[in-house]
Write a protein that holds these residues in place. Structure first.
Motif, short mmCIF file in Angstrom:
data_model
loop_
_atom_site.label_atom_id
_atom_site.label_comp_id
_atom_site.label_asym_id
_atom_site.label_seq_id
_atom_site.Cartn_x
_atom_site.Cartn_y
_atom_site.Cartn_z
N ASP A 174 0.83 -1.20 0.00
CA ASP A 174 0.00 0.00 0.00
C ASP A 174 0.86 1.25 0.00
O ASP A 174 0.40 2.33 0.35
N PRO A 176 2.65 4.58 -1.02
CA PRO A 176 2.04 5.60 -1.87
C PRO A 176 2.54 5.64 -3.30
O PRO A 176 1.78 5.89 -4.22
N ASP A 511 -5.34 4.38 0.27
CA ASP A 511 -4.89 2.99 0.22
C ASP A 511 -6.07 2.06 0.48
O ASP A 511 -7.18 2.50 0.80
N LYS A 512 -5.84 0.77 0.32
CA LYS A 512 -6.94 -0.20 0.38
C LYS A 512 -7.66 -0.20 1.72
O LYS A 512 -8.89 -0.30 1.77
N TRP A 545 -4.35 11.24 3.75
CA TRP A 545 -3.65 10.85 2.53
C TRP A 545 -3.13 12.10 1.83
O TRP A 545 -3.56 13.21 2.11
#
Length: 745
Positions: A174, A176, A511-512, A545
């Motif tokens: 995950d 970036p 991210d997930k 994020w």
């Protein structure tokens, strides 16, 4: 380790500052030695060892000297403690990554292989340099593993295919910048069409379909491979079933499938047959093709693609014969491979008909565990798991939606009935739903190719935006509102789902895990600056994020906090921001989060220092461009870069802050009187900037305020003493707060 790397670390050492005078002398002499081009490594090492109060850079540099035996024999027992000290002091470059590698190798005293993933996670949060070095490491080591619960590289790539190693490492992480870094590596490695294929499977396809397509097309220029042609066909055929905004193009898909079939790709043979089935063609035109793949295979094909093709064909025929009430033939195909989800579900149905209770429960549980959606739903019904049924409904599963609809009708909840009826109509007729959305009136145009529609839907261009958290059809109805992030939007549906709509050409993607949390819990507040965004979810968690050095990483914000000495403590403090947060706010370069116990976390632009944490008596916080303001025993404001620089706006314990989105200040509400604080270039002024014709501006008229979704956007609404509600907004031209009826907003 090259001399250039040592030079870089020493330059960083010179820039670090904030050391004792004697330490500054040592640093100055080291700088002079390098400026003169001196190679006296022994002298430099001696000076480093004399420093009593290390900075992050000096500790990392001394660790490097011991590690590489610069200027004399290295003391390896000091390497890990020195790097750990550098991390604790706020290192943002080398130390965390070196610790990851040292712990992974397990060669030093005190090394802990289990810390490898943790330090990689930390280092990858800190920028492009770590990502590049991580890629280089992945290329060199075939036993790389991103996280403990993910497959190792041996399971994904052979040692002979080193670029696949990088692709797999990045696709499974995950981090970036990982997909972009993997593409860069592949582009420099020659003809590796299968690596682009792996990248699409593991990283791009769910989140960046356009880049997946470009990568696959690039690989076709080099090698005309049937598997790549098939993957491109699947991209055009099934991308609508992923969480993206791209519409399917079956004509294009068919053309790529045909190219793959000519190259003996068995999966493409099955996919082409399924295209015919979806198009409503007679079974005699496609069923024999699936039967032939199962019985005879495809001449000239490889073994693994043939296994995949055979499994898809079996499941397709099971569904076909079950839908046509021919359960005996469906049962026959289920017996050919009873491990498949569709086979297990068919075996469950047969056991159910024959009242074989033990086998029935066993097959249902196995099918649900294998991910069969209908089995998951039936299992949830059997266990009366309302929470799981609600989750399935929110995710768009029609039987679960019907269940929620019936429940809402039974409870006489007209609002919920309308929501679930609208969702059900859309999921049952997506084409009509898309047509209605395309013809709907626009309420608000928020950006180029992004508009909020009168039917509570969202319309946006296919190619520019990446949709995360929901399916495309779910953006067409039941969207309560959309709020801007630093490079996109967060949206909220009436079902409680949150979703992200972000630009694909920037580091804007969640991210997930963040997408999962956003979809599950929704959000109630968003704070954004130029390069980062944070959101407060409805369960009290905060996600962040964007640029990690400007507040886009919660973990990064904790690095260097002086009371923490280990990564595990960083992670523990990180987890504190995942619960019980009640308010978030931002200035132009900082964020703040207020917890229900009064604890405040402040973080943001790292060049102005590390994160701060203190206990307050505030019950609410808001941000202006340059100040944070807290509501407690009065109203107090402070500057994030200089927390001791405070002003008191009010000593009234009943005074309340009224946030006005987009305004360079706040409103104060005290005993029904409004007072405004407006900033201009950081200067503050307390005033009454209201035009007299604004009927709301009368002493003691305002009784309350609330923030609501209205026509797809967040608005602050004032409640006056006669019960009327008015919308407050900021007029950029007159630099005044204005008011108007809510219906005129």
């Amino acid at each position: 380790m090259s001399l250039s790397r040592v030079c870089l670390l020493v330059v960083m050492l010179l820039a670090s500052g904030s050391v004792l005078a004697t330490d500054a002398d040592y640093i100055e002499e080291i700088g002079q030695l390098f400026a003169q081009g001196s190679n006296d490594q022994a002298r430099i090492r001696t000076l480093l060892e004399r420093i009593e109060n290390h900075t992050a850079s000096s500790a990392a540099t001394l660790a490097l000297y011991h590690q590489k035996s610069f200027g004399g024999a290295g003391d390896m027992s000091q390497v890990i403690p020195l790097y750990a000290q550098s991390v604790a002091l706020g290192s943002r470059t080398t130390a965390a990554l070196e610790l990851a590698f040292l712990h992974r190798e397990g060669e030093l005293q005190g090394s802990d292989p289990s810390q490898f993933a943790n330090y990689l996670f930390l280092s990858a949060q800190l920028g492009h340099t770590s990502a590049q070095r991580l890629a280089a490491y992945a290329l060199a080591k075939t036993d790389f593993v991103a996280h403990d619960d993910e497959p190792s590289i041996e399971q994904l790539a052979t040692p002979r295919k080193m670029p696949s190693t990088a692709v797999s490492a990045y696709g499974l992480s995950d981090f970036p910048y990982s997909p972009r870094m993997a593409v860069y590596l592949l582009s420099t490695q020659g003809d590796h069409q299968k690596d682009y294929l792996a990248l699409c499977e593991q990283a791009y396809f769910p989140h960046l379909p356009d880049q997946c397509e470009r990568g696959l097309r690039t690989s076709l220029v080099r090698v005309k491979d049937g598997e790549v042609y098939n993957r491109l066909g699947e991209y055009y055929a099934s991308v609508a079933r992923q969480a993206t905004s791209v519409s399917p193009d079956m004509r294009q898909a068919e053309q790529f499938y045909q190219q793959a079939v000519r190259r003996s790709n068995p999966v493409a043979v099955v996919n082409l047959a399924l295209v015919a089935a979806d198009a409503g063609k007679p079974p005699e035109e496609w069923v024999p093709t699936l039967q032939k793949v199962i019985d005879e295979g495809v001449a000239g094909s490889d073994e693994q693609p043939l296994v995949t093709a055979r499994q898809r064909a079996i499941e397709a025929l099971i569904r076909f014969y079950r839908q046509h009430d021919n359960n005996s033939i469906a049962h026959y195909y289920a017996g050919l491979d009873p491990t498949l989800p569709e086979s297990l579900y068919q075996l469950y149905l047969v056991a159910d008909e024959e009242w074989r209770t033990y086998e029935m429960n066993q097959y249902l549980a196995q099918s649900a565990a294998a991910g069969h959606e209908e089995a998951i739903y039936r299992d949830a019904e059997n266990r009366r798991d309302d929470k799981l049924i609600a989750t399935l409904a929110v995710n768009g599963y029609a039987p679960a939606i019907k269940s929620r609809l019936e429940s809402a009708k039974w409870q006489s909840n007209s609002a919920s009935v309308e929501v679930w009826q609208t969702d059900l109509s859309c999921v049952e007729d997506k084409l009509r739903c898309m047509t209605n959305a395309s013809e709907a009136d626009t309420v608000n145009t928020m950006a180029s190719n992004v508009a909020y529609l009168a039917n509570a839907g969202l319309r946006f261009s296919d190619r520019r935006w990446v949709l995360q958290g929901i399916q495309h059809w779910q953006t067409l109805v039941n969207v309560e509102g959309v709020i801007a992030t630093h490079c996109g939007y967060l949206g909220l549906r009436a079902t409680g789902q949150g979703f992200a709509l972000s630009e694909s050409d920037k580091a804007c993607l969640l991210d997930k895990e963040q997408v999962k949390r956003l979809s599950q819990h929704g959000f109630n507040q968003v704070a954004a600056i130029d390069d980062a965004t944070i959101a407060l979810l409805n369960n009290g968690q905060v996600i962040a994020w964007g640029d990690p050095f400007r507040g886009g990483s919660l973990l990064e914000s904790l690095i260097g906090y002086p009371s923490y000495a280990s990564l595990s403590e960083y992670r523990r403090k990180h987890d504190e921001l995942q619960q019980d947060v009640i308010e978030i706010a931002n200035t132009h370069d900082h964020f703040v989060a207020l917890k229900d116990d009064g604890t405040l976390w402040q973080w943001g632009l790292m060049q102005f220092g590390i994160s701060q944490r203190w206990v307050s008596s505030y019950r609410n916080v808001v941000g202006t461009p340059f100040w944070f303001c807290g509501e407690g025993d009065g109203i107090t404001c402070w500057q994030p870069r200089h927390r001791d620089n405070t002003i008191t706006l009010s000593t009234d314990p009943n005074a309340r802050l009224v946030p006005v989105l987009g305004a360079p200040g706040v409103l104060l509400l005290s005993n029904g009187e409004l007072v405004a604080w407006i900033e201009a270039r950081g200067q503050r002024s307390i005033q009454h900037p209201f035009e007299r014709q604004d009927t709301v501006y009368n002493q003691r008229q305002v009784t309350d305020f609330e923030t609501i979704w209205h026509k797809g956007m967040k608005k602050t609404v004032l409640v006056v003493n006669n019960g009327a509600r008015v919308w407050v907004w900021f007029d950029e031209e007159t630099r005044q707060f204005r008011f108007s009826a809510l219906d005129d907003a």
